[in-house]
Design an enzyme around this catalytic site. Sequence first.
Site, PDB file in Angstrom:
ATOM      1  N   MET A  30       0.843  -1.199   0.000  1.00 46.98           N
ATOM      2  CA  MET A  30       0.000   0.000   0.000  1.00 46.98           C
ATOM      3  C   MET A  30       0.884   1.258   0.000  1.00 46.98           C
ATOM      4  SD  MET A  30      -3.435  -0.948   2.037  1.00 46.98           S
ATOM      5  CE  MET A  30      -2.870  -0.591   3.676  1.00 46.98           C
ATOM      6  N   ASN A  32       4.067   3.939   0.971  1.00 43.28           N
ATOM      7  CA  ASN A  32       4.730   4.449   2.167  1.00 43.28           C
ATOM      8  C   ASN A  32       5.768   3.411   2.623  1.00 43.28           C
ATOM      9  OD1 ASN A  32       5.340   6.222   4.228  1.00 43.28           O
ATOM     10  ND2 ASN A  32       3.802   5.369   5.591  1.00 43.28           N
ATOM     11  N   HIS A  34       8.939   1.070   3.606  1.00 42.66           N
ATOM     12  CA  HIS A  34      10.010   1.098   4.593  1.00 42.66           C
ATOM     13  C   HIS A  34      10.908  -0.109   4.328  1.00 42.66           C
ATOM     14  CE1 HIS A  34       7.640  -2.025   6.464  1.00 42.66           C
ATOM     15  NE2 HIS A  34       6.609  -1.199   6.571  1.00 42.66           N
ATOM     16  N   HIS A  37       9.378  -3.520   3.505  1.00 42.62           N
ATOM     17  CA  HIS A  37       8.946  -3.738   2.115  1.00 42.62           C
ATOM     18  C   HIS A  37      10.157  -4.021   1.221  1.00 42.62           C
ATOM     19  CE1 HIS A  37       5.554  -0.981   3.441  1.00 42.62           C
ATOM     20  NE2 HIS A  37       4.894  -2.016   2.980  1.00 42.62           N
ATOM     21  N   LYS A 152       4.759 -10.167   9.675  1.00 42.49           N
ATOM     22  CA  LYS A 152       4.191  -9.292  10.712  1.00 42.49           C
ATOM     23  C   LYS A 152       2.661  -9.371  10.683  1.00 42.49           C
ATOM     24  CE  LYS A 152       3.681  -4.867  10.215  1.00 42.49           C
ATOM     25  NZ  LYS A 152       2.323  -4.356  10.447  1.00 42.49           N
ATOM     26  N   ASP A 153       2.121  -9.401   9.473  1.00 40.65           N
ATOM     27  CA  ASP A 153       0.670  -9.535   9.311  1.00 40.65           C
ATOM     28  C   ASP A 153       0.339 -11.026   9.249  1.00 40.65           C
ATOM     29  OD1 ASP A 153      -0.171  -6.655   8.976  1.00 40.65           O
ATOM     30  OD2 ASP A 153       1.367  -6.806   7.437  1.00 40.65           O
TER      31      ASP A 153
END
Length: 283
Positions: A30, A32, A34, A37, A152-153
Amino acid sequence: MKSCDQITSLRQRVQAFRSAGERVAFVPTMGNLHQGHLELVRQARERAERVVVSIYVNPTQFGAGEDLDAYPRTLERDRQMLEQEGADLLFIPNDSVMYGDGRRSDLTRVEVPGVSEQLCGASRPGHFIGVATVVAKLLNMVQPDLALFGEKDYQQLLVIRRMVAELNIFVEIVGIPTFREPDGLAMSSRNGYLSAEERTLAPLLNRVLQSMCRQLLGGGADFLALEEAGKEQLREAGFEPDYLSIRQQNLELPTVGGENMVILAAARLGSTRLIDNCSLFLR
Ligand code: PAF
């Protein structure tokens, strides 16, 4: 790095990769971006000749009153980071490319019952329907050989694995371990919402999970008491825990003597909702 915002041009480019005999890895995001990613992109490059990344802030996975409008849109910065990391193709669809002009309530949706309604799904009703729907659409658009997601998800990864298996989508789903700040905080686009003071408190979430892991590995078997003690520690530090739950790795409730476990947590710090998890194997 090429970029495209239409499905036809995406298909042509991916088709050209395939015709050259190249494997295609896909990293949906999505934006943004970091380091977490970028780690997905690096791992993708190790597994395939070509890496496709998508940036799309998916409205259907945000509930009413959530941060859809505030979600940071940093396209030019993201583009540069992906370029440096060696991604080959960036797909940036808009809402009408993704969902046509169908009214939101009329959309065809993908629902993965069982794993979706609990934990994050309980506090964010419909969230995983939005995630499963957009990921199914993106996988059909890109048709990659493999797609990479961060662990993490954890619950999201499970939802996607089940969706892909049950809808017979021919793609390998690869989970990549959580990328962390040096103090243990899991990297997340939402960490940018934290105030300086909240940022110093935030790593406690991971420390609580690690300490619970150690207690389980040391023979602790009173799961409820461990969960309550962990929540209390978070509350004392100023967190508002949403859940802190010891589960089997398929998210079923744990059994004493069970082997593959995961501890999952979501907690609010100020207005920021943080999530994290820690997997462990008991013998
Ligand atoms: O994890 C995310 O960033 C999103 O949920 C995903 C998988 C890109 C779907 O919008």
